[in-house]
Write a protein that holds these residues in place. Sequence first.
Motif, mmCIF file in Angstrom:
data_model
loop_
_atom_site.group_PDB
_atom_site.id
_atom_site.type_symbol
_atom_site.label_atom_id
_atom_site.label_comp_id
_atom_site.label_asym_id
_atom_site.label_seq_id
_atom_site.Cartn_x
_atom_site.Cartn_y
_atom_site.Cartn_z
ATOM 1 N N ASP A 93 -52.480 -33.205 17.317
ATOM 2 C CA ASP A 93 -51.703 -34.399 17.087
ATOM 3 C C ASP A 93 -52.532 -35.434 17.000
ATOM 4 O O ASP A 93 -54.060 -35.596 16.867
ATOM 5 C CB ASP A 93 -50.962 -34.967 18.617
ATOM 6 N N GLU A 94 -51.949 -36.794 16.185
ATOM 7 C CA GLU A 94 -52.671 -37.758 15.841
ATOM 8 C C GLU A 94 -53.569 -38.415 16.873
ATOM 9 O O GLU A 94 -54.391 -39.374 16.695
ATOM 10 C CB GLU A 94 -51.599 -38.918 15.188
ATOM 11 N N GLU A 105 -48.977 -25.697 6.864
ATOM 12 C CA GLU A 105 -50.013 -26.572 7.457
ATOM 13 C C GLU A 105 -49.782 -27.118 8.445
ATOM 14 O O GLU A 105 -50.637 -27.550 9.226
ATOM 15 C CB GLU A 105 -50.070 -27.517 5.953
ATOM 16 N N ARG A 106 -48.596 -27.576 8.825
ATOM 17 C CA ARG A 106 -48.350 -28.059 10.145
ATOM 18 C C ARG A 106 -48.639 -27.207 11.322
ATOM 19 O O ARG A 106 -49.296 -27.481 12.328
ATOM 20 C CB ARG A 106 -46.930 -28.602 10.197
ATOM 21 N N GLU A 107 -48.391 -25.821 10.943
ATOM 22 C CA GLU A 107 -48.555 -25.061 12.160
ATOM 23 C C GLU A 107 -49.999 -24.892 12.456
ATOM 24 O O GLU A 107 -50.319 -24.601 13.496
ATOM 25 C CB GLU A 107 -47.888 -23.693 12.065
ATOM 26 N N LEU A 108 -50.690 -24.728 11.245
ATOM 27 C CA LEU A 108 -52.230 -24.408 11.432
ATOM 28 C C LEU A 108 -53.270 -25.613 11.372
ATOM 29 O O LEU A 108 -54.320 -25.360 11.656
ATOM 30 C CB LEU A 108 -52.527 -23.480 10.559
ATOM 31 N N GLY A 109 -52.815 -26.828 11.279
ATOM 32 C CA GLY A 109 -53.302 -27.804 11.084
ATOM 33 C C GLY A 109 -54.083 -28.688 12.286
ATOM 34 O O GLY A 109 -54.035 -27.775 13.184
ATOM 35 N N HIS A 110 -54.425 -29.713 12.000
ATOM 36 C CA HIS A 110 -55.276 -30.421 13.098
ATOM 37 C C HIS A 110 -54.277 -30.903 14.217
ATOM 38 O O HIS A 110 -52.939 -30.968 14.426
ATOM 39 C CB HIS A 110 -55.756 -31.605 12.676
ATOM 40 N N TYR A 130 -45.382 -23.923 2.350
ATOM 41 C CA TYR A 130 -46.892 -24.225 2.652
ATOM 42 C C TYR A 130 -47.009 -25.505 3.555
ATOM 43 O O TYR A 130 -47.930 -25.668 4.189
ATOM 44 C CB TYR A 130 -47.529 -24.331 1.466
ATOM 45 N N ALA A 131 -45.924 -26.312 3.430
ATOM 46 C CA ALA A 131 -45.941 -27.410 4.229
ATOM 47 C C ALA A 131 -45.803 -27.002 5.773
ATOM 48 O O ALA A 131 -46.607 -27.487 6.880
ATOM 49 C CB ALA A 131 -44.850 -28.398 3.893
#
Length: 70
Positions: free
Chosen positions: A37-38, A30-35, A26-27
């Motif tokens: 870049d910062e 989440e990185r792949e589908l997340g927001h 899941y981590a």
Amino acid sequence: MGRGRQKAKHTKIARELKSYSPSVNYAALERELGHPDENGEDQYVDKWADQYDDEDDEDEDQDQGSLQTA
């Protein structure tokens, strides 16, 4: 004839697929589908859109110019 063996095989496979539960990271998901870049930049935003005129604007300018001279 022979249908019983085929049906039994399909039933066995269906049971295996029904009870199959793959492990999910899941981590990584989440990185792949997340927001994005910062730094807040969206990767699909056209960074150079304001530097160049739109082709449609040029066509409208030419059309208006030809109407005014007529």
